[in-house]
Motif scaffolding. Structure first.
Motif, PDB file in Angstrom:
ATOM      1  N   THR A 168      -5.596  -4.412-105.076  1.00 50.40           N
ATOM      2  CA  THR A 168      -7.122  -4.881-104.715  1.00 50.40           C
ATOM      3  C   THR A 168      -7.990  -3.583-104.714  1.00 50.40           C
ATOM      4  O   THR A 168      -7.449  -2.622-104.388  1.00 50.40           O
ATOM      5  N   VAL A 169      -9.098  -3.566-104.700  1.00 48.87           N
ATOM      6  CA  VAL A 169     -10.259  -2.694-104.518  1.00 48.87           C
ATOM      7  C   VAL A 169      -9.977  -2.122-103.222  1.00 48.87           C
ATOM      8  O   VAL A 169      -9.864  -0.994-102.848  1.00 48.87           O
TER       9      VAL A 169
ATOM     10  N   HIS B  27     -11.371   1.495-110.334  1.00 47.63           N
ATOM     11  CA  HIS B  27     -10.480   0.655-110.005  1.00 47.63           C
ATOM     12  C   HIS B  27     -10.633  -0.172-111.265  1.00 47.63           C
ATOM     13  O   HIS B  27     -12.059  -0.784-111.460  1.00 47.63           O
ATOM     14  N   HIS B  28      -9.829  -0.528-112.116  1.00 41.82           N
ATOM     15  CA  HIS B  28      -9.795  -1.391-113.304  1.00 41.82           C
ATOM     16  C   HIS B  28     -10.983  -0.968-114.024  1.00 41.82           C
ATOM     17  O   HIS B  28     -11.751  -1.791-114.499  1.00 41.82           O
TER      18      HIS B  28
ATOM     19  N   GLU C 271      -7.282  -2.061-101.239  1.00 40.93           N
ATOM     20  CA  GLU C 271      -6.016  -1.593-101.218  1.00 40.93           C
ATOM     21  C   GLU C 271      -6.026   0.007-101.887  1.00 40.93           C
ATOM     22  O   GLU C 271      -5.735   0.838-101.494  1.00 40.93           O
ATOM     23  N   LYS C 272      -6.769  -0.100-102.878  1.00 42.50           N
ATOM     24  CA  LYS C 272      -6.932   1.276-103.635  1.00 42.50           C
ATOM     25  C   LYS C 272      -8.024   2.295-102.723  1.00 42.50           C
ATOM     26  O   LYS C 272      -7.547   3.392-102.792  1.00 42.50           O
TER      27      LYS C 272
END
Length: 195
Positions: free
Chosen positions: A60-61, A95-96, A63-64
């Motif tokens: 997830t954002v 992120h992504h 966690e990143k």
């Protein structure tokens, strides 16, 4: 475009229903991708669902974000990720395919909501991204307004010396001293124009 016989059209329909993309079906039948797409539309079969990229992180954002912070003394957190230089260093990560501000993510982690306006570090440690040390614009204004009252800086004036409404434009320095954001912006613009 070469005409397709009924056997080829049936084969295309079978491939499309099995999840084949236009490109994959075209390779199977040795036809152009555009021909496969045309027949997909004629057959009324929806495009194949996009497969998630194997390069996409399962994190997830939040966690990143956690991967780029390092705890330091007194509960502060140091950012180890990307820094974009400027008057106030921009701490960010991707992120992504989307760029995220480290401070904005820290604020969301603490509050569970998206921040309003700019998020800044409110502790004395430069570059700290600890969720407890960052604040968005309304929260920052609220806490600094309280500090202005405690330090005796708050004034009852409805307008600044240039006539800007204090209810709309009053902001506070870190020590609680009030200033007019409109006047501040004008002064900044005038200095930039003079340079």
């Amino acid at each position: 475009m070469r005409p397709l016989d009924s056997a080829a059209v049936n084969r295309l329909a079978t491939l499309f229903r099995a999840g084949a993309t236009d490109a994959a079906a075209a390779r199977q039948l040795n036809i152009a991708k555009s021909t496969a797409g045309l027949w997909r539309r004629r057959l009324g079969i929806a495009p194949a669902p996009k497969q998630p990229s194997s390069l996409r992180s399962p994190l997830t954002v939040a966690e990143k974000w956690q991967q780029f912070v390092r705890p330091v003394e007194d509960g502060h957190m140091e950012w180890t990720g990307r820094r974009r230089p400027g008057p106030s260093a921009v701490l960010e990560f991707t992120h992504h395919g989307r760029v995220h501000s480290a401070r904005r993510v820290a604020f969301t982690i603490r509050t569970g909501r998206e921040p309003e306006g700019t998020v800044t570090t409110e502790c004395e440690r430069a570059g700290c991204v600890a969720p407890a040390c960052v604040e968005d614009e309304p929260g920052r204004t609220r806490s600094r307004r309280h500090l202005a009252v405690v330090n005796g800086y708050e004034t009852p004036l409805a307008e600044c010396t240039r006539g800007h409404a204090t209810a709309e434009h009053r902001r506070y320095d870190r020590d609680g001293r009030p200033y007019c954001a409109a006047c501040h912006a004008l002064t900044h613009t005038q200095k930039a124009d003079a340079a």
